[in-house]
Design a protein around this motif. Sequence first.
Motif, PDB file in Angstrom:
ATOM      1  N   GLU A 392       0.839  -1.188   0.000  1.00 48.46           N
ATOM      2  CA  GLU A 392       0.000   0.000   0.000  1.00 48.46           C
ATOM      3  C   GLU A 392       0.872   1.234   0.000  1.00 48.46           C
ATOM      4  O   GLU A 392       2.048   1.184   0.389  1.00 48.46           O
ATOM      5  N   VAL A 393       0.282   2.347  -0.449  1.00 49.23           N
ATOM      6  CA  VAL A 393       1.014   3.599  -0.517  1.00 49.23           C
ATOM      7  C   VAL A 393       0.027   4.731  -0.258  1.00 49.23           C
ATOM      8  O   VAL A 393      -1.138   4.658  -0.649  1.00 49.23           O
ATOM      9  N   LYS A 418       4.833  -0.828 -15.014  1.00 49.02           N
ATOM     10  CA  LYS A 418       3.618  -0.339 -14.367  1.00 49.02           C
ATOM     11  C   LYS A 418       2.503  -0.552 -15.387  1.00 49.02           C
ATOM     12  O   LYS A 418       2.449   0.125 -16.406  1.00 49.02           O
ATOM     13  N   GLY A 419       1.667  -1.525 -15.100  1.00 48.04           N
ATOM     14  CA  GLY A 419       0.749  -1.992 -16.140  1.00 48.04           C
ATOM     15  C   GLY A 419       1.572  -2.773 -17.161  1.00 48.04           C
ATOM     16  O   GLY A 419       2.314  -3.695 -16.819  1.00 48.04           O
ATOM     17  N   ASP A 420       1.484  -2.380 -18.411  1.00 51.31           N
ATOM     18  CA  ASP A 420       2.285  -3.023 -19.452  1.00 51.31           C
ATOM     19  C   ASP A 420       3.388  -2.111 -19.968  1.00 51.31           C
ATOM     20  O   ASP A 420       4.028  -2.405 -20.989  1.00 51.31           O
ATOM     21  N   VAL A 421       3.641  -1.001 -19.258  1.00 48.53           N
ATOM     22  CA  VAL A 421       4.632  -0.023 -19.710  1.00 48.53           C
ATOM     23  C   VAL A 421       5.916  -0.192 -18.907  1.00 48.53           C
ATOM     24  O   VAL A 421       5.900  -0.162 -17.667  1.00 48.53           O
ATOM     25  N   ASP A 443      -4.974   5.162  -9.728  1.00 44.43           N
ATOM     26  CA  ASP A 443      -3.922   4.220 -10.116  1.00 44.43           C
ATOM     27  C   ASP A 443      -4.334   2.812  -9.701  1.00 44.43           C
ATOM     28  O   ASP A 443      -4.214   2.443  -8.525  1.00 44.43           O
ATOM     29  N   LYS A 444      -4.793   2.024 -10.634  1.00 44.77           N
ATOM     30  CA  LYS A 444      -5.204   0.649 -10.321  1.00 44.77           C
ATOM     31  C   LYS A 444      -4.415  -0.360 -11.143  1.00 44.77           C
ATOM     32  O   LYS A 444      -4.774  -1.517 -11.241  1.00 44.77           O
ATOM     33  N   LYS A 445      -3.305   0.125 -11.767  1.00 42.48           N
ATOM     34  CA  LYS A 445      -2.484  -0.773 -12.569  1.00 42.48           C
ATOM     35  C   LYS A 445      -1.549  -1.555 -11.665  1.00 42.48           C
ATOM     36  O   LYS A 445      -0.988  -1.008 -10.724  1.00 42.48           O
ATOM     37  N   GLY A 446      -1.345  -2.814 -11.989  1.00 45.83           N
ATOM     38  CA  GLY A 446      -0.440  -3.642 -11.208  1.00 45.83           C
ATOM     39  C   GLY A 446       1.004  -3.426 -11.637  1.00 45.83           C
ATOM     40  O   GLY A 446       1.298  -2.925 -12.716  1.00 45.83           O
ATOM     41  N   TYR A 447       1.918  -3.819 -10.733  1.00 45.25           N
ATOM     42  CA  TYR A 447       3.345  -3.719 -11.009  1.00 45.25           C
ATOM     43  C   TYR A 447       3.906  -5.127 -11.227  1.00 45.25           C
ATOM     44  O   TYR A 447       3.431  -6.107 -10.623  1.00 45.25           O
ATOM     45  N   LYS A 448       4.963  -5.220 -12.042  1.00 53.17           N
ATOM     46  CA  LYS A 448       5.687  -6.476 -12.212  1.00 53.17           C
ATOM     47  C   LYS A 448       7.114  -6.142 -12.621  1.00 53.17           C
ATOM     48  O   LYS A 448       7.437  -4.994 -12.956  1.00 53.17           O
ATOM     49  N   CYS A 449       7.997  -7.156 -12.572  1.00 50.80           N
ATOM     50  CA  CYS A 449       9.378  -6.930 -12.986  1.00 50.80           C
ATOM     51  C   CYS A 449       9.919  -8.178 -13.674  1.00 50.80           C
ATOM     52  O   CYS A 449       9.452  -9.298 -13.425  1.00 50.80           O
ATOM     53  N   ASP A 450      10.896  -7.960 -14.575  1.00 51.56           N
ATOM     54  CA  ASP A 450      11.600  -9.035 -15.281  1.00 51.56           C
ATOM     55  C   ASP A 450      13.025  -9.103 -14.779  1.00 51.56           C
ATOM     56  O   ASP A 450      13.588  -8.098 -14.328  1.00 51.56           O
ATOM     57  N   ALA A 451      13.630 -10.296 -14.883  1.00 50.09           N
ATOM     58  CA  ALA A 451      15.040 -10.478 -14.540  1.00 50.09           C
ATOM     59  C   ALA A 451      15.679 -11.357 -15.611  1.00 50.09           C
ATOM     60  O   ALA A 451      15.104 -12.376 -16.016  1.00 50.09           O
ATOM     61  N   ILE A 464       2.216 -10.367 -10.571  1.00 48.34           N
ATOM     62  CA  ILE A 464       1.738  -8.983 -10.566  1.00 48.34           C
ATOM     63  C   ILE A 464       1.469  -8.554  -9.121  1.00 48.34           C
ATOM     64  O   ILE A 464       0.864  -9.292  -8.340  1.00 48.34           O
ATOM     65  N   LEU A 465       1.946  -7.388  -8.790  1.00 51.58           N
ATOM     66  CA  LEU A 465       1.769  -6.823  -7.448  1.00 51.58           C
ATOM     67  C   LEU A 465       0.777  -5.678  -7.532  1.00 51.58           C
ATOM     68  O   LEU A 465       1.012  -4.689  -8.233  1.00 51.58           O
ATOM     69  N   ASN A 466      -0.359  -5.848  -6.850  1.00 57.15           N
ATOM     70  CA  ASN A 466      -1.364  -4.787  -6.781  1.00 57.15           C
ATOM     71  C   ASN A 466      -1.150  -3.987  -5.499  1.00 57.15           C
ATOM     72  O   ASN A 466      -1.048  -4.563  -4.409  1.00 57.15           O
ATOM     73  N   VAL A 467      -1.111  -2.711  -5.630  1.00 56.08           N
ATOM     74  CA  VAL A 467      -0.820  -1.821  -4.502  1.00 56.08           C
ATOM     75  C   VAL A 467      -2.054  -0.974  -4.195  1.00 56.08           C
ATOM     76  O   VAL A 467      -2.660  -0.395  -5.098  1.00 56.08           O
ATOM     77  N   THR A 468      -2.451  -0.957  -2.936  1.00 51.32           N
ATOM     78  CA  THR A 468      -3.594  -0.153  -2.492  1.00 51.32           C
ATOM     79  C   THR A 468      -3.151   1.284  -2.254  1.00 51.32           C
ATOM     80  O   THR A 468      -2.159   1.519  -1.555  1.00 51.32           O
ATOM     81  N   VAL A 469      -3.919   2.222  -2.822  1.00 47.63           N
ATOM     82  CA  VAL A 469      -3.629   3.644  -2.623  1.00 47.63           C
ATOM     83  C   VAL A 469      -4.488   4.152  -1.467  1.00 47.63           C
ATOM     84  O   VAL A 469      -5.714   4.082  -1.512  1.00 47.63           O
ATOM     85  N   ILE A 470      -3.839   4.611  -0.424  1.00 49.71           N
ATOM     86  CA  ILE A 470      -4.532   5.093   0.779  1.00 49.71           C
ATOM     87  C   ILE A 470      -4.693   6.605   0.675  1.00 49.71           C
ATOM     88  O   ILE A 470      -3.716   7.334   0.501  1.00 49.71           O
ATOM     89  N   VAL A 471      -5.990   7.032   0.784  1.00 47.12           N
ATOM     90  CA  VAL A 471      -6.284   8.470   0.742  1.00 47.12           C
ATOM     91  C   VAL A 471      -6.224   9.004   2.169  1.00 47.12           C
ATOM     92  O   VAL A 471      -6.905   8.489   3.058  1.00 47.12           O
TER      93      VAL A 471
END
Length: 675
Positions: A392-393, A418-421, A443-451, A464-471
């Motif tokens: 979360e962030v 971030k998403g597919d970008v 912002d509801k796009k998931g994050y991912k990474c390649d190695a 895919i990592l989904n991050v909750t946005v805290i208002v």
Amino acid sequence: QVFTFNAVEIKVQPSVKVKNGAPMSIVCHADISKSTDFQLKHNFTIFKDGRLVFMTVSDKVDARYEIPVAKSSDTGEYECTVKASGKMKFSNSVYVWVAGMTKPILTADKKEVLEGEVVKLHCELPEEVPPLKFVFRKIKTNSAPKEKHVIEQHANFSELEYYVEEGDDILQFDCFGKRQIKSGWESSEHSNKTLVMVKEPFIKPSLITRPSRNVTEGDQIKFECSTVVAQMRDIEIILQKNRTILKSVRDDKALKYSTVATQEDSGEYLCKVEQGAVSKTTKLNVVVSELFPKPTLAASKTKVDENTELNLTCSINGFRKANFSIVRKNSSGDILLKNSRTLTMRFTVTDTGSYTCKAEVKGIVKESKPVRINVYAPVSKPTLSVVSGLPEVVLGKPLQLMCHSVTGTPPITFTFYKGDVAKKNVTNDTYAMFLDENIGLDDKKGYKCDARNNHSSGVKTSNILNVTVIVPIRDASLGSIPYGEVEIGSETTFLCSVKEGSWPIHFKFFKKTDHEVLLYETSVHSDRTIWHKKTMKRKDTGTYYCMASNRASVEVKSHPITINVILAAWQKGVIAAFVLTAIAGAGAVALWWFWHKKKKAKGPSMEMSGSALTANLTTEKLTRQPTDGNYYSGSGYIEDNENHLKSTDDSKGPDLESAEVDYTEVDVSTLDRHR
């Protein structure tokens, strides 16, 4: 006898500039006017640079200060004064320059010296007065003189030490002096020349090589450095190549050194002989021809997957008769793999490193340039996580992510999406960091990474990592029902709400006193909450506020409200009834008081008749005799009498108690008699 000074003059003869050694006179003249011709004694005083140099008494108007042989020290400002019969007159000053200085005298403490020793020189300017400047000169054949300057403030001589350098043979020294005059510096003529002979403590060394200066790799080469020494004391011979000391000897006239020639031995050699401060050198250039070129190591591949076979081959261009070996380089020493020109082996990750081959001919060993071989293990599937822990962030805050592969040979290239970008590429050993500073509410796009690394297996992708946005909480407010005034014993409902903020929200209710008092707190999945205060008391009057917070860790405080706890309607009725009752009671007391006052007017006649009756009864008791045989003692009579009085008092009790109310203070309002 009246006189007056017209003027006092000072003159120099023959002129104000006099040659050194010539005669010179300073004349002081007094111009005096007299009333009559009478004899007058004159006191003449002549000063040089403010110091007294001449004084005389004369009846003449002139006084003469004779200097038979003028010296440079006589240069200066002159002036005179004349006194007569209590009167005094000063002349103007005149500057006298005695041109030329005396010739300096130079002596040396040694006539013969060795190289590296010191010569002490003494230069003197007779009859000159300090401060003076001395200039010493060292004169060598076919070179310009070297000067050294010394200023002497309190002496007319100076001493200086000269170091005798290597190569000095016949040295000449001289000196001259300088003094400061009004127009600048004046120099003397040069002194006599002093000759100093220089001897060598040892001769320049000789350096020879055997068999010659030109040799081939593998040949034995010998060096010999020697010299001739005057005194065998603290002498040292050193052989150097490129500032590296190969060998040295002490207290010996010769040095010998030998080695098997290699191509690295080509270059300039230096033989140096040192004794004290003296040093002499000889150089020699040596050329070593190549016996065979350096070998070359070739690998079938330099970047391979683990458990792959690889061939290493060692060769010499145009030369095959050599002893080959293949080694692996290591910080603690080379590791021999095989004494052969070829090597085939299956490589693992631990075999990553530098490899070389060596070739030996006639005892000459040459090594190839190192070949770097990298063996790669495949990367594991990476894990993507939030550095702070929870996925979360807070809205408006940066989000830091970490992509990590447990296994895989570095370097590993990580790519963040971030998403597919694709957002960033990072090359590191086992992990990489990514900072997303553009976090929006939608912002509801998931994050991912390649190695990936250089292994042929390719790219591995994380989940895919989904991050909750805290208002964060915004604009907390507090209200109450009823608002403002509340009756004692009634229930009050407080409502705390926020305009914006992610759930769950933690609400706290406070009453403001000398210190903050927490009344109630709760966490709800809503933007508002209610707190019921069941029974309000008088002490609950005060100022209230609420605070709201969520996982954004920012507490927002509402504006305060004021609650005033007042009496209920039935309590007001009771108090009114009590007041009316008190007023009625006060009226009754006042009526009784008027009645009692009238009753007191009849009191005295009743008391008198009562007293007579009591006396009769007493007499009757005392005179009556017993008729029935019973005996009544006196005590019995007294008791009966007391009982009689007591019963009388008891019968009067209510009236007496009512009489005491007469003295009670009651604050009542004035009554209306007609009511």
